[in-house]
Design a protein around this motif. Sequence first.
Motif, PDB file in Angstrom:
ATOM      1  N   ASN A 148      21.225   1.413 -36.278  1.00  0.00           N
ATOM      2  CA  ASN A 148      20.417   2.263 -35.419  1.00  0.00           C
ATOM      3  C   ASN A 148      21.323   2.874 -34.343  1.00  0.00           C
ATOM      4  OD1 ASN A 148      20.281   0.692 -32.866  1.00  0.00           O
ATOM      5  ND2 ASN A 148      19.397  -0.846 -34.239  1.00  0.00           N
ATOM      6  N   PRO A 149      20.877   3.968 -33.733  1.00  0.00           N
ATOM      7  CA  PRO A 149      21.751   4.709 -32.818  1.00  0.00           C
ATOM      8  C   PRO A 149      22.263   3.859 -31.651  1.00  0.00           C
ATOM      9  CG  PRO A 149      19.555   5.717 -32.955  1.00  0.00           C
ATOM     10  CD  PRO A 149      19.599   4.645 -33.962  1.00  0.00           C
ATOM     11  N   LEU A 150      21.502   2.872 -31.224  1.00  0.00           N
ATOM     12  CA  LEU A 150      21.949   2.073 -30.085  1.00  0.00           C
ATOM     13  C   LEU A 150      23.198   1.271 -30.415  1.00  0.00           C
ATOM     14  CD1 LEU A 150      18.573   0.849 -28.594  1.00  0.00           C
ATOM     15  CD2 LEU A 150      20.111   2.588 -27.726  1.00  0.00           C
ATOM     16  N   VAL A 151      23.316   0.874 -31.687  1.00  0.00           N
ATOM     17  CA  VAL A 151      24.512   0.139 -32.096  1.00  0.00           C
ATOM     18  C   VAL A 151      25.731   1.048 -31.962  1.00  0.00           C
ATOM     19  CG1 VAL A 151      25.654  -1.021 -34.014  1.00  0.00           C
ATOM     20  CG2 VAL A 151      23.198  -1.343 -33.650  1.00  0.00           C
ATOM     21  N   TYR A 152      25.627   2.271 -32.495  1.00  0.00           N
ATOM     22  CA  TYR A 152      26.754   3.208 -32.358  1.00  0.00           C
ATOM     23  C   TYR A 152      27.053   3.436 -30.879  1.00  0.00           C
ATOM     24  CZ  TYR A 152      25.241   4.372 -37.126  1.00  0.00           C
ATOM     25  OH  TYR A 152      24.857   4.311 -38.431  1.00  0.00           O
ATOM     26  N   GLY A 153      25.995   3.649 -30.115  1.00  0.00           N
ATOM     27  CA  GLY A 153      26.161   3.931 -28.691  1.00  0.00           C
ATOM     28  C   GLY A 153      26.922   2.818 -27.990  1.00  0.00           C
ATOM     29  N   ALA A 154      26.556   1.586 -28.287  1.00  0.00           N
ATOM     30  CA  ALA A 154      27.195   0.452 -27.627  1.00  0.00           C
ATOM     31  C   ALA A 154      28.684   0.421 -27.937  1.00  0.00           C
ATOM     32  CB  ALA A 154      26.529  -0.851 -28.071  1.00  0.00           C
ATOM     33  N   PHE A 155      29.043   0.661 -29.225  1.00  0.00           N
ATOM     34  CA  PHE A 155      30.460   0.592 -29.581  1.00  0.00           C
ATOM     35  C   PHE A 155      31.227   1.800 -29.051  1.00  0.00           C
ATOM     36  CE2 PHE A 155      28.791  -2.751 -32.149  1.00  0.00           C
ATOM     37  CZ  PHE A 155      29.825  -3.668 -32.196  1.00  0.00           C
ATOM     38  N   LEU A 156      30.551   2.956 -28.975  1.00  0.00           N
ATOM     39  CA  LEU A 156      31.209   4.132 -28.398  1.00  0.00           C
ATOM     40  C   LEU A 156      31.532   3.910 -26.920  1.00  0.00           C
ATOM     41  CD1 LEU A 156      29.427   7.288 -29.841  1.00  0.00           C
ATOM     42  CD2 LEU A 156      31.846   6.611 -30.028  1.00  0.00           C
ATOM     43  N   LEU A 157      30.720   3.060 -26.282  1.00  0.00           N
ATOM     44  CA  LEU A 157      30.939   2.802 -24.862  1.00  0.00           C
ATOM     45  C   LEU A 157      32.252   2.077 -24.599  1.00  0.00           C
ATOM     46  CD1 LEU A 157      27.626   1.669 -23.145  1.00  0.00           C
ATOM     47  CD2 LEU A 157      29.194   3.447 -22.396  1.00  0.00           C
ATOM     48  N   VAL A 158      32.772   1.397 -25.630  1.00  0.00           N
ATOM     49  CA  VAL A 158      33.987   0.603 -25.412  1.00  0.00           C
ATOM     50  C   VAL A 158      35.161   1.501 -24.995  1.00  0.00           C
ATOM     51  CG1 VAL A 158      35.640  -0.994 -26.447  1.00  0.00           C
ATOM     52  CG2 VAL A 158      33.193  -1.236 -26.915  1.00  0.00           C
ATOM     53  N   PRO A 159      35.503   2.533 -25.819  1.00  0.00           N
ATOM     54  CA  PRO A 159      36.601   3.405 -25.351  1.00  0.00           C
ATOM     55  C   PRO A 159      36.252   4.153 -24.071  1.00  0.00           C
ATOM     56  CG  PRO A 159      35.581   4.258 -27.373  1.00  0.00           C
ATOM     57  CD  PRO A 159      35.048   2.883 -27.162  1.00  0.00           C
ATOM     58  N   ILE A 160      34.980   4.528 -23.931  1.00  0.00           N
ATOM     59  CA  ILE A 160      34.596   5.255 -22.715  1.00  0.00           C
ATOM     60  C   ILE A 160      34.835   4.385 -21.492  1.00  0.00           C
ATOM     61  CG2 ILE A 160      32.630   6.238 -21.466  1.00  0.00           C
ATOM     62  CD1 ILE A 160      31.476   7.091 -24.175  1.00  0.00           C
ATOM     63  N   MET A 161      34.394   3.135 -21.587  1.00  0.00           N
ATOM     64  CA  MET A 161      34.545   2.227 -20.455  1.00  0.00           C
ATOM     65  C   MET A 161      36.022   1.944 -20.189  1.00  0.00           C
ATOM     66  SD  MET A 161      32.472   0.746 -18.345  1.00  0.00           S
ATOM     67  CE  MET A 161      30.899   0.131 -18.878  1.00  0.00           C
ATOM     68  N   THR A 162      36.808   1.789 -21.266  1.00  0.00           N
ATOM     69  CA  THR A 162      38.242   1.554 -21.091  1.00  0.00           C
ATOM     70  C   THR A 162      38.874   2.726 -20.344  1.00  0.00           C
ATOM     71  OG1 THR A 162      38.219   0.403 -23.195  1.00  0.00           O
ATOM     72  CG2 THR A 162      40.376   0.990 -22.320  1.00  0.00           C
ATOM     73  N   TYR A 163      38.520   3.934 -20.803  1.00  0.00           N
ATOM     74  CA  TYR A 163      39.062   5.134 -20.152  1.00  0.00           C
ATOM     75  C   TYR A 163      38.639   5.165 -18.686  1.00  0.00           C
ATOM     76  CZ  TYR A 163      39.989  10.041 -19.171  1.00  0.00           C
ATOM     77  OH  TYR A 163      40.445  11.198 -18.605  1.00  0.00           O
ATOM     78  N   LEU A 164      37.370   4.889 -18.470  1.00  0.00           N
ATOM     79  CA  LEU A 164      36.824   4.935 -17.118  1.00  0.00           C
ATOM     80  C   LEU A 164      37.583   3.983 -16.192  1.00  0.00           C
ATOM     81  CD1 LEU A 164      34.278   6.137 -15.555  1.00  0.00           C
ATOM     82  CD2 LEU A 164      33.243   3.915 -15.960  1.00  0.00           C
ATOM     83  N   ILE A 165      37.824   2.786 -16.669  1.00  0.00           N
ATOM     84  CA  ILE A 165      38.441   1.770 -15.804  1.00  0.00           C
ATOM     85  C   ILE A 165      39.929   2.044 -15.613  1.00  0.00           C
ATOM     86  CG2 ILE A 165      39.051  -0.689 -15.625  1.00  0.00           C
ATOM     87  CD1 ILE A 165      36.399  -1.363 -16.918  1.00  0.00           C
TER      88      ILE A 165
END
Lengths: 310, 334, 384
Positions: A148-165
């Motif tokens: 489901n889309p939330l699963v993709y969303g959660a994993f996409l957040l990993v690089p986003i969060m890494t970049y953010l931090i």
Amino acid sequence: MGDFFTVSALVVTFASGIRLATPFLLASLGETLGQRSGVLNLGVEGVMLLGAFGAYYTVLKAGSQPLALLVAIAIGIVMGLLYAVVTLVMQAEQGISGIGVFLFGLGFTDLAFQKWVGTPIPIARLEPWPIPGLSDIPVIGEVLFQHNPLVYGAFLLVPIMTYLISRTTFGLNVRAVGETPEAADTLGVSVNGTRLVTIIVANVLASLAGAVVALEVGNFQQNLTAGRGFIAIALVYFGAWRPFGAMVGSLLFGFVLALVNQWGALGIISGSASSLAAMAPAVLTIVVLVFISNRVGQPAALTRPFDRSN
Amino acid sequence: MKSSGKVIGKLLALTAAMIMVLAACGGGDSGDSGGDEAGPFRVAIVAPSADNDVAFTQSIFDSVNRVGESRDIEIASSTGLFVVEDAASALRGYAEEDYDLVIAHGSQYGAPVEEIAKEFPEVAFAWGTEVNTFGLANVSAYTVRSDEGGYAMGAMAAALSEAQNIGVVGPIEVGDAKLYVDGFKAGAEAQSPGIAVNVNYIESFSDVALAQEAATAFVANGADILTGTAQMVVGATGVAQSEGVAWFGTQSNQSSLGADIVVASQVYHWEVVLEDIIAGIDEGDLGGESHLLTLENGGLEIEFNDAYPLDGAIKQIGEDMVAGLKDGSIKTGQ
Amino acid sequence: MTVRGVKNDAEVELEHSAASSLARLRPFVGLAVPLLAVAAALAVGAIMLLALGTSPIEGYRAMITGSLGGADKLADTAIKAMPLMLVGVGICIAFRAGVINIGGEGQIIAGAILSTSTALLVPDLPSAILIPMVLIAGAIGGGIWGAIPGGLKAYLGVNEILSTIMMNIIAAHFLSFLLQDLLIAEGDVKIQQTERLSENADLPLLPGGTRLHLGFIIALLVAVAAYILLFRSTLGVRLRAVGHNPHASRYAGMPVQRSIVEALAFSGACAGIAGAVLVFGSQSHRLIGEGGAAGFTQSAGFNGIVTALFGGLHPLATVPASFLFGAMLNGGIAMQRAVQVPSAMIIALNGVVVIFVVGSLRLRERLQRWFDDRVGIETSKERA
């Protein structure tokens, strides 16, 4: 055991592991960001429950899953603001106030459920969104691209969060505030302003993690998240305060949970042995951490309130 | 850390002050409503999960309400008391308030019931699911042959399953859950020897998400019928609903969890037992007996979901099994 | 301060008396702030009760009489406070040594398992031997369960928050296993509990006709022992030094790693004794796991942390703090019964109280500092 080493059984196990990992991942990503800024939130479980109930209730009454996610986000923002008042303004001990949030969430959602819903009425579950093309790849497609889309969303957040931090000014501020708030303050970084943002993001992600559980299950019941919030906190430590590490931890925990479950379903483990097997994710999490033996220190200012007058 | 002496002093004073303040405003009379000559029959229920769990706890509430259809009763309850010592306080509290019948609905409550019933010999207690009355004249025990309904439903499930593959989601392999699951399995195997009935005890009564994954795994492994017991099954029924797999329920009528997929539910009619117990209390007999719900005495009933298009022949199998279990010509082997 | 000399005697006198009345007021601030916080939390609870259509006055009256109204109720409150006290005292030791022990639940379970096994193995020993034995077994069980994450942290760098949470999960499932298999009572209906344990191991009731038992004395003794350990022994000095500054302690030649293991072992031992007390002081006199481990630990492993922090991480201050929370938990059941609200309401209220009280502690500190500043003027004057 032979039953297990079939492609279909393995596909089921891995796909299930990814689904089980998703709530851990969302919650631990948020908590990672929060802790990097020096704020510990032991209330993740409580916020997850509130988000789960909010999402469930919205779908039940309004029938809309996107709206349910918005409601979960709103609940996360409200809880974030409340927690910010408690930790930043009142400067309360973070561990203990988080336990207060947990108890409140546990009791309040159960109460609201009993008063406003009454009995577990099923709602529409999240439908998988197979990714065109990729989902047709044999085995890998089924494991990775039929969620489901939330699963993709959660994993996409990993690089986003890494970049953010690690790559943005905001991330730099977060790290500065989490390590040496006094120095950051001297340099003109708003310590409490930065922490306010991380607290809100952490609470929103925790709330969404709860929403994922409720929408995956398609129902609600008291203590729906069953301790997942506390495991998510442990996984932040497992991940050494890095989004990627949190993902590895979540996947490890989710996979082992799925493995034990699959073995139960195939009759490979049965009876009282299943309770021994149920220990496996916890044991393995510790063992893996022993071997990768990370000695990264925690953010120096974790749990320490910032007060310029001190 | 601050100087410790100050903290202690303050906390001691704080506690003392709180006790005084609280005691001052709490001195009032608790307003005993005793004297229940003509009033309603007062029942107190103490149970481990919520009264709307569509499972174990709901079964006793539904039953007491059914008793209430034919006589005037007043119900008080404390639910969600999985902490046994908390349940003990609640039981004692209701006993002190002179309830006509105090029901301890959980087999883990046995030891406190034994203790408290001795202290209140004039109060009637009922507890289940167990058979032991501890030799006390004011304790009734009640339990259920959940394997009987399980057996009949297992037979129907086996006849209904085209894949000859059934998945069972259980909590922990003990008590009533084990009895049901074992009965179900035996029934399915009796109907269709060689059928695959896989049981997964997920080691939790409350982890709905894990129950959901257990059900998902069964379906992925080819099961086309699911059943399960305890309050976390709502996770499994969700999977059954979205995968279009048939579901057999137990403890309470679970048709509300999936109108299209619930074939039948084994429902506990505790009122059969409760009416006996209450009739006894009316005549001054506070208990001392052990009661059993069976298909034969009407305490167990298979309730079919009218919305599910069940083949008449399969329904007949279930009804034959029920008849056989009632007259004793079929045994569940438990 | 520079204007001091300009003031005439009357002014100084006035300020002096104002300052000394302030000084007299100061302790009341320490009391008033948390009390107001509790009152505010209860006010939120009152709103919730009103929303549920019940009378808050009646509810709170039941809560108070149910926890404090009479010897029996006070005894029940003390019984509720015991595990909180024991776990809380252990938390004081760990946290003071800089180790965050979230593993109280697991340590309670480990203590209960080992003490129960002891009573099952040698049930016929006389009480005078068996009771100390089961308590020591509890301490050993909990101590081991604490020492493991201690060792993992000290020697392998595994964060203790991670490992203690995981150890909780492991202990709960291990308990569930034992109560399905090795330790389960014989019987037709399989219930996740042991048989009734030897009567020789029952914690005897204290005189007074209530249900208060020896566990209470034990909990108090453990609190005193922990106080001595932390503040009156060289080991305590070392543990606190390590907690205060591990790097400096290492340079000063202190065995930091060993200290971490010791702190978690002692902390776990206290929780383990709580496990033994919960089993042998229970009305069931057996180890029960039906419906999950929390059914017997009463979540004291978590609530004990709240208790200890509320008591300022001081073992003796943890004693009254545990009473406060014990009263709330015990009164909550009475309130639930009296006004027939779902027990979930009590859990939510408990959370609100915790948040408000913790939130107020820092405010209290600031107010006290403000008072100290005023009183400071007075004392400096006297010296002049």
